[in-house]
Design a protein around this motif. Structure first.
Motif, mmCIF file in Angstrom:
data_model
loop_
_atom_site.group_PDB
_atom_site.id
_atom_site.type_symbol
_atom_site.label_atom_id
_atom_site.label_comp_id
_atom_site.label_asym_id
_atom_site.label_seq_id
_atom_site.Cartn_x
_atom_site.Cartn_y
_atom_site.Cartn_z
ATOM 1 N N GLU A 59 0.828 -1.205 0.000
ATOM 2 C CA GLU A 59 0.000 0.000 0.000
ATOM 3 C C GLU A 59 0.863 1.257 0.000
ATOM 4 O OE1 GLU A 59 -2.666 -0.334 3.301
ATOM 5 O OE2 GLU A 59 -3.613 -2.137 2.498
ATOM 6 N N ALA A 60 1.982 1.222 0.702
ATOM 7 C CA ALA A 60 2.890 2.372 0.713
ATOM 8 C C ALA A 60 3.458 2.611 -0.682
ATOM 9 C CB ALA A 60 4.012 2.143 1.711
ATOM 10 N N VAL A 62 2.024 1.883 -3.527
ATOM 11 C CA VAL A 62 0.948 2.466 -4.339
ATOM 12 C C VAL A 62 0.822 3.953 -4.047
ATOM 13 C CG1 VAL A 62 -1.565 2.475 -4.691
ATOM 14 C CG2 VAL A 62 -0.318 0.311 -4.601
ATOM 15 N N GLU A 63 0.862 4.320 -2.774
ATOM 16 C CA GLU A 63 0.733 5.736 -2.401
ATOM 17 C C GLU A 63 1.912 6.562 -2.904
ATOM 18 O OE1 GLU A 63 -1.898 7.286 -1.044
ATOM 19 O OE2 GLU A 63 -2.924 5.366 -1.155
ATOM 20 N N LYS A 66 1.564 7.847 -6.384
ATOM 21 C CA LYS A 66 0.598 8.930 -6.578
ATOM 22 C C LYS A 66 1.226 10.311 -6.394
ATOM 23 C CE LYS A 66 -3.359 6.260 -4.904
ATOM 24 N NZ LYS A 66 -4.394 6.213 -3.855
ATOM 25 N N ILE A 67 2.415 10.363 -5.820
ATOM 26 C CA ILE A 67 3.044 11.647 -5.517
ATOM 27 C C ILE A 67 3.515 12.320 -6.797
ATOM 28 C CG2 ILE A 67 5.007 12.758 -4.375
ATOM 29 C CD1 ILE A 67 4.874 10.549 -2.280
#
Length: 109
Positions: A59-60, A62-63, A66-67
């Protein structure tokens, strides 16, 4: 408000739970803590923790995708702006401190 409503209100329920927790002997609290620790040390508990850690990193990742990172030019511009503002504030605070020190010195002498 009736007695039944008062007993079922969220505040009353929280107070009741706090009172029950206070009344719980320390031995049973440590037994629950030891039980939780044994569960984490068991093969199933360890496998579950490893799986949770794996999910966290996925999950990290994936996040992080997004940056939107700033370009080199944008990073330089904002860094220069911060440095200029820092110098301006340092000069302003230095002059203010010096002038107030002189005023206090004149008043005390």
């Amino acid at each position: 408000m009736s007695d039944t409503e008062r007993k079922n209100s969220p505040g009353a329920q929280a107070r009741d739970k706090a009172a029950r927790d206070k009344a719980t002997p320390a031995a049973s609290k440590s037994a629950r803590r030891d039980g939780a620790k044994k569960e984490a040390d068991s093969p199933q508990g360890l496998a579950r923790k490893v799986q949770e850690l794996k999910e966290f990193f996925e999950e990290a990742k994936v996040e992080l995708k997004k940056i939107t990172w700033p370009s080199r030019k944008e990073a330089q511009a904002t860094s220069i702006a911060v440095l200029v503002l820092t110098v301006v504030m340092a000069v302003f605070l230095g002059l203010t401190d010096m002038s107030l020190s002189k005023i206090v010195e004149l008043l005390l002498s």
